[in-house]
Motif scaffolding. Sequence first.
Motif, mmCIF file in Angstrom:
data_model
loop_
_atom_site.group_PDB
_atom_site.id
_atom_site.type_symbol
_atom_site.label_atom_id
_atom_site.label_comp_id
_atom_site.label_asym_id
_atom_site.label_seq_id
_atom_site.Cartn_x
_atom_site.Cartn_y
_atom_site.Cartn_z
ATOM 1 N N ILE A 266 -2.694 -36.966 16.059
ATOM 2 C CA ILE A 266 -3.613 -36.279 15.151
ATOM 3 C C ILE A 266 -4.739 -37.258 14.867
ATOM 4 C CG2 ILE A 266 -3.923 -35.266 12.859
ATOM 5 C CD1 ILE A 266 -1.018 -34.464 12.862
ATOM 6 N N ILE A 267 -5.962 -36.825 15.144
ATOM 7 C CA ILE A 267 -7.095 -37.687 14.816
ATOM 8 C C ILE A 267 -8.030 -36.952 13.864
ATOM 9 C CG2 ILE A 267 -7.028 -39.005 16.976
ATOM 10 C CD1 ILE A 267 -9.742 -37.400 17.579
ATOM 11 N N GLY A 268 -8.952 -37.680 13.301
ATOM 12 C CA GLY A 268 -9.933 -37.086 12.399
ATOM 13 C C GLY A 268 -10.570 -38.192 11.586
ATOM 14 N N SER A 269 -11.714 -37.878 10.986
ATOM 15 C CA SER A 269 -12.438 -38.882 10.202
ATOM 16 C C SER A 269 -11.636 -39.252 8.959
ATOM 17 C CB SER A 269 -13.797 -38.320 9.804
ATOM 18 O OG SER A 269 -13.601 -37.081 9.152
ATOM 19 N N VAL B 215 -7.091 -32.213 16.325
ATOM 20 C CA VAL B 215 -8.218 -32.813 15.612
ATOM 21 C C VAL B 215 -8.348 -32.132 14.256
ATOM 22 C CG1 VAL B 215 -10.672 -33.425 15.693
ATOM 23 C CG2 VAL B 215 -9.384 -33.152 17.829
ATOM 24 N N MET B 216 -8.338 -32.932 13.197
ATOM 25 C CA MET B 216 -8.507 -32.390 11.841
ATOM 26 C C MET B 216 -9.878 -32.750 11.305
ATOM 27 S SD MET B 216 -4.860 -32.930 9.868
ATOM 28 C CE MET B 216 -5.354 -31.941 8.441
ATOM 29 N N HIS B 217 -10.401 -31.836 10.506
ATOM 30 C CA HIS B 217 -11.681 -32.088 9.842
ATOM 31 C C HIS B 217 -11.667 -31.321 8.533
ATOM 32 C CE1 HIS B 217 -15.806 -33.264 9.496
ATOM 33 N NE2 HIS B 217 -16.226 -32.003 9.400
ATOM 34 N N GLU B 218 -11.905 -32.015 7.436
ATOM 35 C CA GLU B 218 -11.914 -31.399 6.098
ATOM 36 C C GLU B 218 -10.690 -30.520 5.861
ATOM 37 O OE1 GLU B 218 -15.799 -29.616 5.871
ATOM 38 O OE2 GLU B 218 -16.770 -31.565 5.594
ATOM 39 N N GLY B 219 -9.539 -31.038 6.224
ATOM 40 C CA GLY B 219 -8.272 -30.366 5.925
ATOM 41 C C GLY B 219 -7.823 -29.335 6.937
ATOM 42 N N HIS C 272 -14.684 -29.568 22.839
ATOM 43 C CA HIS C 272 -14.822 -28.482 21.872
ATOM 44 C C HIS C 272 -16.069 -28.721 21.007
ATOM 45 C CE1 HIS C 272 -13.766 -25.859 18.560
ATOM 46 N NE2 HIS C 272 -12.796 -25.358 19.292
ATOM 47 N N PRO C 273 -16.943 -27.686 20.868
ATOM 48 C CA PRO C 273 -18.216 -27.901 20.152
ATOM 49 C C PRO C 273 -18.036 -28.432 18.721
ATOM 50 C CG PRO C 273 -18.144 -25.701 21.157
ATOM 51 C CD PRO C 273 -16.823 -26.334 21.407
ATOM 52 N N GLU C 274 -17.058 -27.881 17.995
ATOM 53 C CA GLU C 274 -16.903 -28.322 16.603
ATOM 54 C C GLU C 274 -16.426 -29.779 16.545
ATOM 55 O OE1 GLU C 274 -14.684 -25.563 14.169
ATOM 56 O OE2 GLU C 274 -15.157 -26.683 12.334
ATOM 57 N N VAL C 275 -15.599 -30.142 17.527
ATOM 58 C CA VAL C 275 -15.142 -31.533 17.585
ATOM 59 C C VAL C 275 -16.328 -32.436 17.896
ATOM 60 C CG1 VAL C 275 -13.661 -33.198 18.772
ATOM 61 C CG2 VAL C 275 -12.808 -30.894 18.258
ATOM 62 N N ARG C 276 -17.157 -32.000 18.819
ATOM 63 C CA ARG C 276 -18.316 -32.829 19.181
ATOM 64 C C ARG C 276 -19.228 -33.017 17.976
ATOM 65 N NH1 ARG C 276 -18.707 -33.659 24.747
ATOM 66 N NH2 ARG C 276 -20.897 -34.197 24.595
ATOM 67 N N ARG C 277 -19.387 -31.964 17.187
ATOM 68 C CA ARG C 277 -20.211 -32.085 15.974
ATOM 69 C C ARG C 277 -19.567 -33.036 14.964
ATOM 70 N NH1 ARG C 277 -21.396 -26.730 16.526
ATOM 71 N NH2 ARG C 277 -19.665 -26.056 15.218
ATOM 72 N N SER C 278 -18.286 -32.808 14.668
ATOM 73 C CA SER C 278 -17.660 -33.619 13.628
ATOM 74 C C SER C 278 -17.221 -34.965 14.183
ATOM 75 C CB SER C 278 -16.476 -32.892 13.009
ATOM 76 O OG SER C 278 -15.492 -32.698 13.983
#
Length: 265
Positions: A40-43, A225-229, A243-249
């Motif tokens: 699991i990755i994410g900022s 990939v997690m982003h904002e929960g 994935h576009p949303e992953v590339r953005r975040s």
Amino acid sequence: MSTDPRAEIIRAEGVTKRFKGLVAVDHVDFVLREFDVAGIIGSNGAGKTTFFNLLTGYYPPDEGRIVFKGQDVTRMPPEKRVDLGMMRTFQLTATFDSLTVVDNLVLSYYRAYEKPSLLALFFNTCKSRRNAPKILEILETFNLGDIRNRVVKNLSLGEKRRLEIAMSILADPSLLLLDEPLAGLAESEIKMLLDVLKARVGRQTILIVEHKLSHVQDFLQRLTVMHEGRVIAEGPCEECLRHPEVRRSYWQIATEAGEGEAVAS
Ligand SMILES: Nc1ncnc2c1ncn2[C@@H]1O[C@H](COP(=O)(O)OP(=O)(O)O)[C@@H](O)[C@H]1O
Ligand SMILES: [Mg+2]
């Protein structure tokens, strides 16, 4: 319905955790099957550690449920989940600092299987079991042979973390969960730790929460990939990263972690 024949180890369904107004984990669905090696990755602040704590029982979720090997564990305390075979390593280690590497291994192995009192175990059996086949095997797998007689408090952080994971694996858990196992390690220690984990692929179900993707990318079979929960992508690493949303975040993740090259392709 999935057609994957491998046994399901853990499943989270719509799991949500709020801290006052903040939704730290937001309706997350997640499944791990036997011998998956997943990450699991994410900022920072994406909710990774909170999700990890929900899986291991540190908090109950506000919504949703968690099933471990077919059993609903949503409200089960962490120590009961450990008894069922869910094992996590803690950043603050559970090793005995004034004992040697090999004696820590002996204690964790025989504690898991024979459950005698620790004191009796230490005085009666430690010496005689230092060369038990299982102990020798784990010393070799985890590259701890050369430091087997070193006292734990004199180990480097990387050596200690290797020992800790070796101790967890001796209890033969159905699921091993690692939250940022590479944090604070030097490059050479990171390589050594990843090498020993690689040796477990196909024999152990592993979930790694990691901030720096570049370290684990080659090793993981699956990424979430997690982003904002929320989970914003899931699947093989390359697919997730396209994935576009992953590339953005991920741009933020990449910048924070100093690995902008990972998204430049
Ligand atoms: N015990 C807590 N109390 C209040 N807020 C928390 C607590 N734990 C985490 N948070 C908040 O929840 C969000 C997710 O945090 P966390 O799960 O630690 O993220 P990550 O591990 O991905 O960096 C963050 O905004 C964090 O500040
Ligand atoms: Mg975290």
